[in-house]
Design a protein around this motif. Structure first.
Motif, PDB file in Angstrom:
ATOM      1  N   ASP A  39      -9.038   1.941  -4.705  1.00  0.00           N
ATOM      2  CA  ASP A  39      -8.056   1.954  -3.609  1.00  0.00           C
ATOM      3  C   ASP A  39      -8.505   2.828  -2.444  1.00  0.00           C
ATOM      4  O   ASP A  39      -7.698   3.407  -1.733  1.00  0.00           O
ATOM      5  N   THR A 116      -6.479  -2.138 -10.004  1.00  0.00           N
ATOM      6  CA  THR A 116      -7.115  -0.998  -9.352  1.00  0.00           C
ATOM      7  C   THR A 116      -6.486   0.285  -9.879  1.00  0.00           C
ATOM      8  O   THR A 116      -5.557   0.250 -10.698  1.00  0.00           O
ATOM      9  N   SER A 118      -4.413   2.260  -8.540  1.00  0.00           N
ATOM     10  CA  SER A 118      -2.987   2.365  -8.229  1.00  0.00           C
ATOM     11  C   SER A 118      -2.174   1.209  -8.798  1.00  0.00           C
ATOM     12  O   SER A 118      -0.958   1.157  -8.616  1.00  0.00           O
ATOM     13  N   ARG A 120      -2.856  -2.146  -8.136  1.00  0.00           N
ATOM     14  CA  ARG A 120      -2.958  -3.392  -7.378  1.00  0.00           C
ATOM     15  C   ARG A 120      -3.768  -4.407  -8.174  1.00  0.00           C
ATOM     16  O   ARG A 120      -4.694  -4.054  -8.911  1.00  0.00           O
ATOM     17  N   GLN A 256      -3.249   3.929   1.782  1.00  0.00           N
ATOM     18  CA  GLN A 256      -2.071   3.239   1.266  1.00  0.00           C
ATOM     19  C   GLN A 256      -1.341   2.474   2.373  1.00  0.00           C
ATOM     20  O   GLN A 256      -0.882   1.341   2.177  1.00  0.00           O
ATOM     21  N   PHE A 259      -3.104  -0.853   3.173  1.00  0.00           N
ATOM     22  CA  PHE A 259      -2.819  -1.983   2.287  1.00  0.00           C
ATOM     23  C   PHE A 259      -1.513  -2.664   2.682  1.00  0.00           C
ATOM     24  O   PHE A 259      -1.412  -3.888   2.678  1.00  0.00           O
TER      25      PHE A 259
END
Length: 280
Positions: A39, A116, A118, A120, A256, A259
């Motif tokens: 990320d 990922t 985080s 995702r 963040q 994204f």
């Protein structure tokens, strides 16, 4: 074997965008995949080439060697970078066009899913699938086909004719400034110049490929007048991938937020074929 970076992030929290295309291969895919899985960067473009294998040369008798695949590269989440090949490979993998790539989120429906750091969702199956899918150009399939036919048929004649036109155009327009427009009149002059140079391109075919030809002329003129830096600047100014990346980076304050902005960007530009490749 697992490889781990030894140095700390030199610019912690700085938003990053990595551009990928069909020519993105091998080491560049490893870097793009690692940044995506952690990320740390938003990946924009089309699916990369998918060259994730390692070959070793084994010496044989009489100065012969056996080249054997001995390893594969995987991203931190466990995705194999290598695209399928050989027995069992899909037709798409075996016969993909040079500029092919993921152009729709639907293309991920049969791809294996990974997570990922985080949480995702990213996709495996060969190559690095971007977070934001943006085609490298806005040309139609017909424009691209006609342009490739012209280049294939006339080859060096076409290249020489383009350069000669660029040099002559600069001579006739000494006050030309960066960002100049390629007008219909300029295209007509270019067509006439090609005819005189022996490049007898059919006018209908020329007009059908006008979008790509206009970009070609702009690049050649910029290169002749301002050098490689000027030509690259001109190309980047009309490159949809660069435009998307620059727009997002201007607005983002953290990875963040980048994204989230990418998802909003895809929704706003869906009519242009821009989609979210790695679903959230």
């Amino acid at each position: 074997q697992q490889l781990v970076a030894q140095d700390e992030d030199e610019f912690p929290g700085m938003p990053l965008v990595v551009l990928t295309g069909r020519g993105t291969a091998s080491a560049s895919e490893i870097v793009a995949g690692a940044l995506q899985d952690h990320d740390r960067a938003l990946v924009v473009g089309v699916t990369s080439y998918g060259k994730g294998s390692v070959q070793t040369l084994f010496p044989l008798a009489d100065d012969n060697y056996l080249k054997l695949t001995t390893a594969r590269w995987y991203t931190p989440s466990g995705r194999s970078i290598q695209k399928p090949y050989g027995i069992g490979a899909t037709a798409e993998s075996e016969a993909a066009a040079p500029d092919a790539g993921l152009t729709s989120a639907d293309s991920t429906k049969d791809k294996p899913k990974y997570k990922t750091d985080s949480g995702r969702t990213v996709y495996g199956g060969g190559g690095i699938i971007p977070d934001l899918v943006v085609s490298p150009d806005t040309l139609t399939a017909e424009e691209r086909a006609f342009y490739q036919e012209i280049v294939s048929k006339y080859g060096q004649q076409f290249t020489t004719g383009r350069l000669a036109f660029a040099v002559d155009y600069i001579r006739r327009n000494p006050s030309l400034e960066r960002g100049f427009a390629v007008t219909p009149q300029m295209l007509a002059e270019y067509y006439d110049a090609l005819q005189r140079a022996g490049v007898k391109v059919d006018r209908a075919m020329f007009d059908a490929a006008a979008g790509w030809i206009a970009d070609d002329i702009a690049y050649e003129i910029s290169y002749s007048k301002w050098g490689q830096a000027g030509a690259t600047q001109r190309a980047n100014s009309v490159d949809p991938q660069v435009i998307a990346a620059a727009s997002l980076l201007r607005q983002a304050s953290t990875p963040q937020s980048l994204f989230k902005l990418a998802t909003d960007y895809a929704a706003a530009h869906r009519a242009e074929g821009i989609t979210v490749g790695a679903a959230r």
